[in-house]
Design a protein around this motif. Sequence first.
Motif, PDB file in Angstrom:
ATOM      1  N   MET A 115       0.849  -1.176   0.000  1.00 32.51           N
ATOM      2  CA  MET A 115       0.000   0.000   0.000  1.00 32.51           C
ATOM      3  C   MET A 115       0.896   1.240   0.000  1.00 32.51           C
ATOM      4  O   MET A 115       1.954   1.240   0.603  1.00 32.51           O
ATOM      5  N   ASP A 116       0.452   2.270  -0.671  1.00 34.78           N
ATOM      6  CA  ASP A 116       1.181   3.530  -0.700  1.00 34.78           C
ATOM      7  C   ASP A 116       0.535   4.526   0.257  1.00 34.78           C
ATOM      8  O   ASP A 116      -0.683   4.640   0.324  1.00 34.78           O
ATOM      9  N   TRP A 117       1.373   5.238   0.982  1.00 38.29           N
ATOM     10  CA  TRP A 117       0.948   6.309   1.875  1.00 38.29           C
ATOM     11  C   TRP A 117       1.352   7.608   1.193  1.00 38.29           C
ATOM     12  O   TRP A 117       2.531   7.843   0.964  1.00 38.29           O
ATOM     13  N   MET A 118       0.396   8.463   0.832  1.00 38.27           N
ATOM     14  CA  MET A 118       0.647   9.640   0.007  1.00 38.27           C
ATOM     15  C   MET A 118       0.806  10.905   0.849  1.00 38.27           C
ATOM     16  O   MET A 118      -0.051  11.218   1.670  1.00 38.27           O
ATOM     17  N   VAL A 119       1.901  11.634   0.590  1.00 34.73           N
ATOM     18  CA  VAL A 119       2.132  12.931   1.214  1.00 34.73           C
ATOM     19  C   VAL A 119       2.136  13.962   0.100  1.00 34.73           C
ATOM     20  O   VAL A 119       2.832  13.808  -0.897  1.00 34.73           O
ATOM     21  N   SER A 120       1.369  15.012   0.283  1.00 33.45           N
ATOM     22  CA  SER A 120       1.260  16.080  -0.705  1.00 33.45           C
ATOM     23  C   SER A 120       2.107  17.270  -0.295  1.00 33.45           C
ATOM     24  O   SER A 120       2.209  17.596   0.893  1.00 33.45           O
ATOM     25  N   GLY A 121       2.695  17.927  -1.285  1.00 31.60           N
ATOM     26  CA  GLY A 121       3.488  19.126  -1.038  1.00 31.60           C
ATOM     27  C   GLY A 121       2.684  20.252  -0.425  1.00 31.60           C
ATOM     28  O   GLY A 121       3.239  21.228   0.069  1.00 31.60           O
ATOM     29  N   LYS A 168      -1.440   0.498  10.734  1.00 33.24           N
ATOM     30  CA  LYS A 168      -1.913   0.037   9.423  1.00 33.24           C
ATOM     31  C   LYS A 168      -0.765  -0.402   8.515  1.00 33.24           C
ATOM     32  O   LYS A 168      -0.977  -1.128   7.542  1.00 33.24           O
ATOM     33  N   ALA A 169       0.443   0.062   8.787  1.00 30.91           N
ATOM     34  CA  ALA A 169       1.595  -0.181   7.908  1.00 30.91           C
ATOM     35  C   ALA A 169       2.078  -1.623   7.995  1.00 30.91           C
ATOM     36  O   ALA A 169       1.984  -2.257   9.043  1.00 30.91           O
ATOM     37  N   LYS A 170       2.629  -2.084   6.882  1.00 27.32           N
ATOM     38  CA  LYS A 170       3.201  -3.425   6.852  1.00 27.32           C
ATOM     39  C   LYS A 170       4.421  -3.435   5.940  1.00 27.32           C
ATOM     40  O   LYS A 170       4.581  -2.548   5.095  1.00 27.32           O
ATOM     41  N   PRO A 171       5.283  -4.433   6.104  1.00 27.24           N
ATOM     42  CA  PRO A 171       6.446  -4.526   5.209  1.00 27.24           C
ATOM     43  C   PRO A 171       5.989  -4.529   3.745  1.00 27.24           C
ATOM     44  O   PRO A 171       4.979  -5.147   3.401  1.00 27.24           O
ATOM     45  N   GLY A 172       6.726  -3.805   2.927  1.00 28.44           N
ATOM     46  CA  GLY A 172       6.373  -3.671   1.512  1.00 28.44           C
ATOM     47  C   GLY A 172       5.604  -2.410   1.189  1.00 28.44           C
ATOM     48  O   GLY A 172       5.479  -2.050   0.028  1.00 28.44           O
ATOM     49  N   ASP A 173       5.079  -1.719   2.218  1.00 22.90           N
ATOM     50  CA  ASP A 173       4.402  -0.443   1.996  1.00 22.90           C
ATOM     51  C   ASP A 173       5.428   0.641   1.704  1.00 22.90           C
ATOM     52  O   ASP A 173       6.578   0.553   2.138  1.00 22.90           O
ATOM     53  N   ASP A 174       4.998   1.670   0.991  1.00 22.28           N
ATOM     54  CA  ASP A 174       5.844   2.811   0.663  1.00 22.28           C
ATOM     55  C   ASP A 174       5.179   4.113   1.071  1.00 22.28           C
ATOM     56  O   ASP A 174       3.949   4.223   1.060  1.00 22.28           O
ATOM     57  N   LEU A 175       6.006   5.093   1.397  1.00 23.18           N
ATOM     58  CA  LEU A 175       5.556   6.463   1.590  1.00 23.18           C
ATOM     59  C   LEU A 175       5.902   7.198   0.301  1.00 23.18           C
ATOM     60  O   LEU A 175       7.062   7.184  -0.121  1.00 23.18           O
ATOM     61  N   VAL A 176       4.911   7.823  -0.323  1.00 17.47           N
ATOM     62  CA  VAL A 176       5.119   8.551  -1.569  1.00 17.47           C
ATOM     63  C   VAL A 176       4.952  10.026  -1.283  1.00 17.47           C
ATOM     64  O   VAL A 176       3.889  10.453  -0.783  1.00 17.47           O
ATOM     65  N   ILE A 177       5.976  10.815  -1.568  1.00 17.27           N
ATOM     66  CA  ILE A 177       5.947  12.261  -1.370  1.00 17.27           C
ATOM     67  C   ILE A 177       5.847  12.907  -2.741  1.00 17.27           C
ATOM     68  O   ILE A 177       6.701  12.686  -3.609  1.00 17.27           O
ATOM     69  N   GLU A 178       4.774  13.691  -2.946  1.00 19.85           N
ATOM     70  CA  GLU A 178       4.524  14.352  -4.219  1.00 19.85           C
ATOM     71  C   GLU A 178       4.573  15.871  -4.043  1.00 19.85           C
ATOM     72  O   GLU A 178       4.262  16.387  -2.969  1.00 19.85           O
ATOM     73  N   ALA A 179       4.927  16.550  -5.115  1.00 15.15           N
ATOM     74  CA  ALA A 179       4.967  18.019  -5.089  1.00 15.15           C
ATOM     75  C   ALA A 179       3.562  18.592  -5.053  1.00 15.15           C
ATOM     76  O   ALA A 179       2.612  17.973  -5.406  1.00 15.15           O
TER      77      ALA A 179
END
Length: 167
Positions: free
Chosen positions: A1-7, A156-167
């Motif tokens: 699962m991806d965790w999305m962070v917005s600029g 909620k996080a598990k191995p294989g998840d990513d944090l995605v930081i977007e502009a």
Amino acid sequence: MDWMVSGSGSMELAGKRVRAALGRAGICPQNSKQEGDGATPTGRYALRRILYRADRMTPPESALPSRPIRTDDGWCDDPLDAAYNRPVRLPYAASHETLFREDGLYDLILVLGHNDDPPVAGAGSAIFLHCKRGDYEPTEGCVALDPADVKWLLSKAKPGDDLVIEA
């Protein structure tokens, strides 16, 4: 699962949107991140492990590996040192961050896979997700959330998840 962070200063947590603090210099492209620039780098980062203050909380509920922060834990931020962007034991001669802090920012740290496989000297170090300061004051380049939101994310996080930081 991806965790999305917005600029724009928010984070999407499994359909829940929360406020996030970002670097004092805003967002920068991952390939232009420089040590000490105060920018949060865009990109996709693996959720590596959790560090927490055992004297202030119980181990966080998470499928991710975790361990307590010790009083002699540090993180090297000296691009000229062989341990750059790696954990170190204090005292340490080269420039470093102290992880056992009194201000609460690092009571709960999610170590992100930024510039760590292998570290490139000067491309940024110690990019974590950690607890916010005050009313979401800017960070030195990390992502910071309310401690309750950090705990919720980790549950909620598990191995294989990513944090995605977007502009």
